[in-house]
Design an enzyme around this catalytic site. Sequence first.
Site, PDB file in Angstrom:
ATOM      1  N   LYS A 120     115.420  -0.975 126.575  1.00 32.88           N
ATOM      2  CA  LYS A 120     114.261  -1.718 127.074  1.00 32.88           C
ATOM      3  C   LYS A 120     113.490  -0.885 128.106  1.00 32.88           C
ATOM      4  CE  LYS A 120     114.201  -4.705 130.429  1.00 32.88           C
ATOM      5  NZ  LYS A 120     114.498  -5.808 131.338  1.00 32.88           N
ATOM      6  N   ASP A 138     112.774  -7.983 125.869  1.00 36.36           N
ATOM      7  CA  ASP A 138     113.712  -8.532 126.856  1.00 36.36           C
ATOM      8  C   ASP A 138     114.038  -9.974 126.466  1.00 36.36           C
ATOM      9  OD1 ASP A 138     111.561 -10.072 127.510  1.00 36.36           O
ATOM     10  OD2 ASP A 138     111.629  -9.647 129.646  1.00 36.36           O
TER      11      ASP A 138
END
Length: 210
Positions: A120, A138
């Site tokens: 991420k 996320d």
Amino acid sequence: MNREKRIKILFRLKNNNPNPTTELKYNSHFELLVSTLLSAKSTDISVNKATINLYKIANTPEKMILIGIDGIKKYIKTIGLYNKKAKNIYKTCNILIKKYNSQIPKNKILLKKLPGIGDKTANIILNVIFGLPTIAVDTHIFRVCNRTGFATGKNVTIIEKKLLKIVPKKFKINFHNWFLLHGKYVCKSKKPTCYSCIIKDLCDFNKYYI
Ligand code: SF4
């Protein structure tokens, strides 16, 4: 969900917020890297509160090394997992100095080799700093994608792969922030405010409520 609906959703989010930005406060690429690393399992607000003072004295890898792990800890102790995060920041700074002349590498594989930098964070860095069409997924984005039916999957890796295929190139740069902000403030985990949602007529989840 079909392509037509997806495009409509993207245009609605775009018209509502043409230039979405991260809520993390930073003044340099290095500060964004550190703030993103700190934001794992922590809120942007808590990260900003800590980094406002940290960056006054350590806004480069060299200065971060100078204050050391204990020095970093002092500033970030209000953030979850701060012991581990302080060590990761220190190690990452060391590598940046020794291998990359204190610059941030423009490569996902190299970024993910830095301590504390996962998929991420690497995607966010490539997207925000280098303007590459990556999509960081996320928990908010994962939820919004599955709920709306925009892209469905059991984990963030599956969702990321699907999004990279189905999101047209011109929407990729801002996709992360559009869906993140929508998940944070509208399509919230416990109580989504479907009644005031700008994409309620396009959302698969909402059809059970209208
Ligand atoms: S209608 Fe409800 S479930 Fe669908 S995106 Fe909006 S807030 Fe989320």
